[in-house]
Scaffold this active site. Structure first.
Site, PDB file in Angstrom:
ATOM      1  N   LYS A  50       4.224  -0.270   1.652  1.00  0.00           N
ATOM      2  CA  LYS A  50       4.708  -0.370   0.426  1.00  0.00           C
ATOM      3  C   LYS A  50       5.236   1.036  -0.245  1.00  0.00           C
ATOM      4  O   LYS A  50       4.405   2.083  -0.034  1.00  0.00           O
ATOM      5  CB  LYS A  50       3.396  -0.704  -0.627  1.00  0.00           C
ATOM      6  CG  LYS A  50       3.698  -0.508  -1.990  1.00  0.00           C
ATOM      7  CD  LYS A  50       2.310  -0.937  -2.812  1.00  0.00           C
ATOM      8  CE  LYS A  50       2.645  -0.641  -4.313  1.00  0.00           C
ATOM      9  NZ  LYS A  50       1.268  -0.665  -4.958  1.00  0.00           N
TER      10      LYS A  50
ATOM     11  N   LYS B 277       0.193   0.950 -17.295  1.00  0.00           N
ATOM     12  CA  LYS B 277      -0.915   1.593 -17.133  1.00  0.00           C
ATOM     13  C   LYS B 277      -1.407   2.535 -18.134  1.00  0.00           C
ATOM     14  O   LYS B 277      -0.606   3.142 -19.066  1.00  0.00           O
ATOM     15  CB  LYS B 277      -0.817   2.423 -15.770  1.00  0.00           C
ATOM     16  CG  LYS B 277      -0.597   1.853 -14.322  1.00  0.00           C
ATOM     17  CD  LYS B 277      -0.287   2.468 -13.240  1.00  0.00           C
ATOM     18  CE  LYS B 277      -0.156   1.801 -12.009  1.00  0.00           C
ATOM     19  NZ  LYS B 277      -1.408   1.039 -11.388  1.00  0.00           N
TER      20      LYS B 277
ATOM     21  N   ASP C 191       1.845   6.057  -5.066  1.00  0.00           N
ATOM     22  CA  ASP C 191       2.190   4.614  -4.904  1.00  0.00           C
ATOM     23  C   ASP C 191       2.972   4.099  -3.576  1.00  0.00           C
ATOM     24  O   ASP C 191       3.235   2.910  -3.212  1.00  0.00           O
ATOM     25  CB  ASP C 191       2.422   3.689  -6.012  1.00  0.00           C
ATOM     26  CG  ASP C 191       1.906   2.366  -6.209  1.00  0.00           C
ATOM     27  OD1 ASP C 191       0.785   2.061  -5.472  1.00  0.00           O
ATOM     28  OD2 ASP C 191       2.195   1.618  -6.686  1.00  0.00           O
TER      29      ASP C 191
ATOM     30  N   ASP D   3       1.985  -4.950 -13.414  1.00  0.00           N
ATOM     31  CA  ASP D   3       1.326  -4.191 -12.467  1.00  0.00           C
ATOM     32  C   ASP D   3       0.669  -4.846 -11.391  1.00  0.00           C
ATOM     33  O   ASP D   3       0.147  -3.612 -10.284  1.00  0.00           O
ATOM     34  CB  ASP D   3       0.116  -3.212 -13.302  1.00  0.00           C
ATOM     35  CG  ASP D   3      -0.236  -1.947 -12.942  1.00  0.00           C
ATOM     36  OD1 ASP D   3       0.628  -1.422 -12.127  1.00  0.00           O
ATOM     37  OD2 ASP D   3      -1.416  -1.421 -13.110  1.00  0.00           O
TER      38      ASP D   3
ATOM     39  N   GLU E 106       2.495  -5.370  -8.676  1.00  0.00           N
ATOM     40  CA  GLU E 106       3.765  -5.307  -8.146  1.00  0.00           C
ATOM     41  C   GLU E 106       3.859  -5.267  -6.563  1.00  0.00           C
ATOM     42  O   GLU E 106       4.910  -5.847  -6.181  1.00  0.00           O
ATOM     43  CB  GLU E 106       4.740  -4.446  -8.886  1.00  0.00           C
ATOM     44  CG  GLU E 106       4.585  -3.132  -8.394  1.00  0.00           C
ATOM     45  CD  GLU E 106       3.307  -2.183  -8.354  1.00  0.00           C
ATOM     46  OE1 GLU E 106       3.025  -1.458  -7.607  1.00  0.00           O
ATOM     47  OE2 GLU E 106       2.563  -2.509  -9.428  1.00  0.00           O
TER      48      GLU E 106
ATOM     49  N   ARG F 199       2.009  -6.334  -4.098  1.00  0.00           N
ATOM     50  CA  ARG F 199       1.902  -7.703  -3.309  1.00  0.00           C
ATOM     51  C   ARG F 199       3.519  -8.620  -3.658  1.00  0.00           C
ATOM     52  O   ARG F 199       3.596  -9.329  -2.504  1.00  0.00           O
ATOM     53  CB  ARG F 199       0.792  -8.474  -4.153  1.00  0.00           C
ATOM     54  CG  ARG F 199       0.917  -9.056  -5.534  1.00  0.00           C
ATOM     55  CD  ARG F 199      -0.433  -9.398  -5.935  1.00  0.00           C
ATOM     56  NE  ARG F 199      -1.383  -8.463  -6.238  1.00  0.00           N
ATOM     57  CZ  ARG F 199      -2.534  -8.384  -6.493  1.00  0.00           C
ATOM     58  NH1 ARG F 199      -3.016  -9.530  -6.978  1.00  0.00           N
ATOM     59  NH2 ARG F 199      -3.348  -7.290  -6.577  1.00  0.00           N
TER      60      ARG F 199
END
Length: 317
Positions: A80, A92, A103, A162, A164, A166
């Site tokens: 990811k 968020k 992230d 949020d 996102e 997956r």
């Protein structure tokens, strides 16, 4: 991997991850290709494109290919790479949002491992896939309530923008399974805050559909220090993401978030032996661990992947 993780998002965008991948490929005689957004559209990657739609930075699906002439199996590793995650329309909280530059630590681990593989020359074909994008609340951003079509044709209801990771991973997993037909797949992602609730910052969570592959990953975690703990994946957990207007919803009812995130991904691997590693708790600011810094990115996953490949014993059945 730590260097990439610590870079601010204004200096590390999807295009910059592609440049890093190209450099690794050139130095180690690997193949390196990229799917641009126009290519993703042709391949029907509606989940991935939905996430990227709010950002002015184009998304990229980066593919690195390492091959060995004597290899008998192919491993796919998928990372990811959300270079900044605002949460999109489902914004968020402002507190600690600066940490959402981390992230992309799954992508960083995959790139770090591929650089090592170029030096080790393991007797295994390895396909590395990095799903790189920003998740921003722009005027074209997807909305809660939208329905998108995934690469494998499933209709997915977006209940929370949020969730996102997956979405982009689902399309990436579906693509690599279809195009490369690997014997096994490992994905690494800072997927859920629930993972920290479950396991803190010491242990990575794992979801799997194959106990033999999971055993190899668990052993690699112990020898490398990147320890993992398998969570249950009984099918009843998946009931909460059954679609109301489509096939799936991108979030469940609030409980068991880490498990449900993993079970969502399982819909996109077409039965391929697979382990999902949720590194949300272990990717940054892990204190008092002797081989990791007390602040910043840890590079978690690199050591595990390297040990896994060096001791590769998985036999697909």
């Amino acid at each position: 991997a730590r260097t990439l993780g610590n870079m601010p998002s204004n200096d590390l965008k999807p295009k910059d991850l592609f440049e890093v991948a190209k450099k690794i490929a050139k130095e180690n005689k690997m193949g390196c290709t990229v799917l641009e957004e126009k290519d993703m559209k042709k391949h029907g990657m509606g989940m991935f494109l939905g996430v990227s739609s709010g950002s002015i930075e184009p998304a990229k699906l980066i593919i690195l290919e390492y091959s060995h002439q004597k290899a008998e199996q192919t491993l796919a590793i998928v990372g990811k790479g959300v270079t900044f995650d605002s949460g999109g329309i489902s914004l968020k909280p402002g507190r600690n949002m600066d940490e959402m530059k981390f992230d992309m630590c799954g992508a960083a681990a995959v790139l770090g491992a591929m650089k090592v593989f170029g030096n080790l020359n393991p007797n295994l074909n390895i396909i590395a896939v990095i799903a790189a994008t920003e998740n921003m609340p722009g005027g074209r951003a997807q909305r809660p309530g939208d329905i998108v079509t995934a690469h494998n044709g499933k209709k997915v209801e977006i209940l929370n923008t949020d969730a996102e990771g997956r979405l982009i991973l689902g399309d990436a997993l579906s693509y690599v399974v279809k195009e490369f037909k690997p014997d096994a797949v490992i994905d690494l992602a800072t997927l859920t805050g629930a993972c920290i609730t479950a396991l803190g910052h010491i242990t990575t969570a794992a979801i799997t559909n194959n106990d033999l592959l999971m055993d190899e990953v668990r052993k690699a975690g112990l020898t490398s220090g990147d320890r993992v703990w398998q969570l249950p994946s009984f099918p009843e957990y998946g009931d909460s993401i059954k679609g109301k207007y489509g096939d799936l919803q991108n979030i469940g009812g609030g409980d068991s978030g880490t498990i449900i995130g993993g079970l969502f991904l399982e819909h996109f691997i077409d039965g391929t032996p697979w382990v999902h590693l949720d590194i949300a708790g272990t990717s940054w600011n892990v204190k008092h661990n002797d081989y990791q810094p007390n602040s910043g990115a840890t590079g978690v996953g690199v050591r595990l992947l390297v040990d896994l490949v060096q001791e590769w014993k998985f036999v697909k059945k």
